[in-house]
Design a protein around this motif. Sequence first.
Motif, short mmCIF file in Angstrom:
data_model
loop_
_atom_site.label_atom_id
_atom_site.label_comp_id
_atom_site.label_asym_id
_atom_site.label_seq_id
_atom_site.Cartn_x
_atom_site.Cartn_y
_atom_site.Cartn_z
N LYS A 1 51.91 114.63 5.64
CA LYS A 1 50.75 114.24 4.83
C LYS A 1 50.39 115.29 3.79
O LYS A 1 49.34 115.21 3.15
CB LYS A 1 49.55 113.95 5.73
CG LYS A 1 49.06 115.15 6.53
CD LYS A 1 47.86 114.76 7.39
CE LYS A 1 48.26 113.82 8.50
NZ LYS A 1 47.14 113.44 9.39
N TYR B 1 50.48 109.99 9.91
CA TYR B 1 49.16 109.52 10.34
C TYR B 1 48.58 110.29 11.53
O TYR B 1 47.47 110.00 11.97
CB TYR B 1 49.23 108.02 10.69
CG TYR B 1 49.28 107.13 9.47
CD1 TYR B 1 48.12 106.88 8.74
CD2 TYR B 1 50.48 106.58 9.04
CE1 TYR B 1 48.16 106.08 7.60
CE2 TYR B 1 50.52 105.77 7.91
CZ TYR B 1 49.36 105.53 7.19
OH TYR B 1 49.40 104.74 6.07
N SER C 1 50.12 99.53 1.08
CA SER C 1 49.52 98.51 1.95
C SER C 1 49.66 98.82 3.43
O SER C 1 48.99 98.22 4.27
CB SER C 1 50.16 97.14 1.67
OG SER C 1 51.56 97.16 1.93
N TYR C 2 50.53 99.77 3.78
CA TYR C 2 50.75 100.12 5.19
C TYR C 2 49.70 101.13 5.63
O TYR C 2 49.50 102.16 4.99
CB TYR C 2 52.15 100.70 5.36
CG TYR C 2 52.46 101.18 6.77
CD1 TYR C 2 52.52 100.28 7.83
CD2 TYR C 2 52.70 102.53 7.02
CE1 TYR C 2 52.81 100.72 9.12
CE2 TYR C 2 52.99 102.98 8.31
CZ TYR C 2 53.04 102.07 9.34
OH TYR C 2 53.33 102.50 10.62
N GLN C 3 49.04 100.84 6.75
CA GLN C 3 47.95 101.69 7.23
C GLN C 3 48.27 102.41 8.54
O GLN C 3 47.41 103.08 9.10
CB GLN C 3 46.68 100.85 7.41
CG GLN C 3 46.21 100.19 6.13
CD GLN C 3 45.85 101.20 5.05
OE1 GLN C 3 45.13 102.16 5.31
NE2 GLN C 3 46.35 100.99 3.84
N GLY C 4 49.48 102.26 9.04
CA GLY C 4 49.88 102.99 10.24
C GLY C 4 49.42 102.38 11.55
O GLY C 4 49.51 103.02 12.59
N HIS C 5 48.92 101.14 11.52
CA HIS C 5 48.39 100.53 12.74
C HIS C 5 49.49 99.94 13.63
O HIS C 5 49.21 99.56 14.78
CB HIS C 5 47.38 99.43 12.38
CG HIS C 5 46.20 99.92 11.61
ND1 HIS C 5 45.49 101.04 11.98
CD2 HIS C 5 45.63 99.45 10.46
CE1 HIS C 5 44.50 101.24 11.11
NE2 HIS C 5 44.57 100.30 10.17
N GLU D 1 56.46 107.90 10.22
CA GLU D 1 55.11 107.46 9.88
C GLU D 1 54.08 108.06 10.83
O GLU D 1 52.92 108.29 10.46
CB GLU D 1 55.02 105.93 9.89
CG GLU D 1 55.14 105.25 11.24
CD GLU D 1 56.57 104.97 11.67
OE1 GLU D 1 56.75 104.14 12.59
OE2 GLU D 1 57.49 105.58 11.09
#
Length: 398
Positions: free
Chosen positions: A66, A314, A25-29, A310
């Motif tokens: 990644k 990303y 659920s984490y998108q790095g925003h 993180e």
Amino acid sequence: MLPDPQKGLGRYYSYLNSAVKIIGSYQGHEPLAHFLKNYFSREKKYGGSDRKQVTQLCYAYYRLGKDFADLSFEQRVLLGLRLSSKEIAAPWNALLAIYKVPETFSGAVFPWKDQLSGGIDPAAFEHSFFVQPDLFLRIRPGNEAPVIKKLEQAALPFQKEGDALRLPNTAKAGEVLALNSEAVIQDLSSQRIAGFLHRFKSLALDVSQISPDVPGPGSRVSVWDCCAASGGKSILAADVLGTITLTVSDIRPSIIANLKKRFHEAGIKNFRSLVTDATKPDGQLSRERFDLVIADVPCSGSGTWSRTPERLHYFSTDEIKTYAGLQRRILANVTQSVKPGGFFLYITCSVFRAENEDQVAWLQQRGWVVKDQQVLEGYKLKADTMFGALLQKKANFI
């Protein structure tokens, strides 16, 4: 799909499942730390020990960067845990075997080694992503004895390294010390910026003998910290240089508000603060000239990714070009505010050459003289890695 829990492993399967759910659920925003704090505040079922375990697993996943697309989420979490832990509890070892997590890997955690600043050891830097940096304090002048006494009385473990104190990253120093007054939280490499300030101090004294624009002994030095953020470099400059005429600015009003609070705690009263965009001429500042301009510029932050892995996951190389362009605009603007014979201190927490040496070379092409330039290697010291360069504007600079 999780295997059926074996006896005694149910809680650890649950931790792993929770971590995988959060990662999905984490998108790095936003910073992962903020995301996790908000997540756990909503999910009341997690106790303190649960949050600690799940948090460790999430960070372990992102420490791999990644790569490793051939591994499942669970395998990547567990591989990250294996590589970043000194000791692993027996239940995790059991899960490592159950999930057939490889003993070694051939992927690249940091695949941009060809873009590193000179002198950085690529292998050692890549390995540093599996090591959580320590917490560092800088003792402010005149406070060494009381600070050490308080830490010893509180039984907080520490190591003294010059004016720096190394503590475990979980240490609650603010519960023991008057932060900003007695000591400031400041990474080891950030503290080493003091070396550039001492260099400026000695060079400014020499220049004052030949240039009337630069202050001599006993004169008050004018300093503009043009990307001040939380004010750490300004406090350091005040401690190293003594009484200064200080101007601080940042583009973010909330940051300046927080800076004022911090300066109050630090006892810094005589300063001017402005909300302004360092890429654009400011009507007031454009007419002024300073003995020293400090620019701790926005950057990729790649020297701090051991704390925020993180970002490693990303990151896109397009960001290097974006930040380099922003930095160039800042340089073109703020360097005009340095007096002839004065100095410019350029700082990043990046490891990329395009944000570091290339920017210094651009200034050299425009007549600036490099007096000191260093990559402040923290990756072997459980600290951040930074870059600094002290440059001088020629006295006859037009």
